[in-house]
Design an enzyme around this catalytic site. Structure first.
Site, short mmCIF file in Angstrom:
data_model
loop_
_atom_site.label_atom_id
_atom_site.label_comp_id
_atom_site.label_asym_id
_atom_site.label_seq_id
_atom_site.Cartn_x
_atom_site.Cartn_y
_atom_site.Cartn_z
N ASP A 11 52.82 42.20 41.37
CA ASP A 11 52.59 42.91 40.09
C ASP A 11 52.23 44.37 40.38
O ASP A 11 51.15 44.84 40.02
CB ASP A 11 51.50 42.22 39.25
CG ASP A 11 50.15 42.12 39.97
OD1 ASP A 11 49.13 41.96 39.26
OD2 ASP A 11 50.10 42.21 41.22
N HIS A 241 42.97 44.45 48.96
CA HIS A 241 43.25 43.03 48.66
C HIS A 241 44.66 42.60 49.12
O HIS A 241 44.79 41.72 49.95
CB HIS A 241 43.14 42.77 47.15
CG HIS A 241 41.79 43.05 46.56
ND1 HIS A 241 40.67 42.34 46.86
CD2 HIS A 241 41.42 44.00 45.66
CE1 HIS A 241 39.63 42.81 46.17
NE2 HIS A 241 40.05 43.81 45.43
#
Ligand code: RIB
Ligand code: CA
Length: 312
Positions: A11, A241
């Site tokens: 995303d 992340h």
């Protein structure tokens, strides 16, 4: 040396963009596809950004668009306050010329993974809706994918969107619960380790000097993301992340795992919480990481991203 085949479900998204360019720059990896999902941005923006990132690297790799909304819950708003209105910080909407693969993501994933049975590591770094749809569409896919490496979850650590939930799981808890119940190998790279893996503004400025084109772009988009983290944690840091999920593939020696069967809470105040379960296959939950080694590996490989542009 045989390269490890990857498909990244993404995303993009600032840390997604860093993960994708790291994967493209790494000599041991072969990125054979991107599938897109809602989350940091709307899925149409994710697809456009994925096409743009590959165009930046001059790579002809298919992009397939995935789900626009979660399986069941009402969609949460995109994290534009973290990744920018167009998903690339304060940069305007990019205008890539390439078009996506016509197949929806779950069909692209089924057909591509089966075409390379046993060889593909599937790397979801956004909500898990496409992966749950893949499992429903092709249940035997668990026997054809090499493993999943998922960025998500907060098993024995606080969440980042609520005290209990990490963003990717929170954005589609039903999908995540189905994925964790599947009979496949899953390495889970979650907040139990990623919260402590960070690069500094100086790291990105140096990267921009090493690789003025793509490194310069990553430095540019890191500014918006670092500002967000400064507002939340009081430090100017870029929490890595998504890149950490890719480094766990190239440098497994930097990670320690614990086998834990997982389920996801799908309603109420703890929605999106990843909790210890029973009578499910265990997930390899990353519990330890050499944070500074991971940071250095990311920067060293990413410094080469301009030189590999167009490499096939
Ligand atoms: O919680 C961090 C995750 O959520 C990362 O994948 C980030 O890109 C967002 O998708
Ligand atoms: Ca992401």
């Amino acid at each position: 040396m045989t390269k490890q085949k990857l498909i990244i479900d993404t995303d993009p998204g600032i840390d997604d963009a860093m993960a994708i360019h790291y994967a493209l720059a790494h000599p041991a990896l072969e990125l054979i596809g991107l599938t897109t999902i809602f989350g940091n941005v709307f899925v149409e923006q994710a697809t456009r950004n994925a096409l743009f990132l590959l165009e930046q690297a001059k790579r002809n790799i298919p992009v397939s668009q995935g789900a626009p909304t979660p399986l069941t819950i009402t969609p949460n708003p995109p994290s534009h306050f973290v990744h920018g209105d167009e998903g690339l910080g304060d940069l305007p909407a990019p205008t890539p010329s390439a078009t996506p693969d016509p197949r929806p993501a779950h069909i692209f994933l089924s057909e591509t993974i089966r075409a390379h049975s046993g060889e593909v590591i599937l790397v979801p770094i956004g909500p898990l809706t496409n992966i749950a749809k893949l499992l429903a569409y092709d249940p035997d896919i668990t026997q054809h994918v090499k493993k999943l490496v998922i960025m998500g979850g907060a098993v024995d650590a606080p969440g980042n969107v609520t005290p209990h939930a990490e963003a990717n799981i929170w954005n589609d808890p039903h999908a995540a619960d189905k994925v964790f119940a599947g009979d496949w190998q899953i390495d889970l790279i979650g907040l139990d380790i990623t919260t402590d893996i960070a690069c500094t503004p100086e790291d990105f400025r140096a990267l921009g000097e090493c690789a003025p084109i793509i490194g310069g772009f990553l430095n540019r988009i890191s500014i918006f993301y670092i500002k967000f983290y400064h507002s939340v944690i009081g430090k100017e840091l870029c929490i890595m992340h998504d890149p950490t999920a890719i480094v766990s593939i190239t440098n497994p020696e930097c990670f320690g795992y614990e086998p834990i069967p997982l389920e996801v809470i799908t309603q109420g105040e703890r929605i999106g919480d990843t909790i210890h379960s029973t009578n499910r296959p265990p997930v390899n939950v990353a519990k330890t990481a050499d944070s500074d080694a991971i940071r250095k590996i990311f920067l060293d490989i990413s410094a080469k991203c301009d030189t590999i542009m167009g490499a096939q």
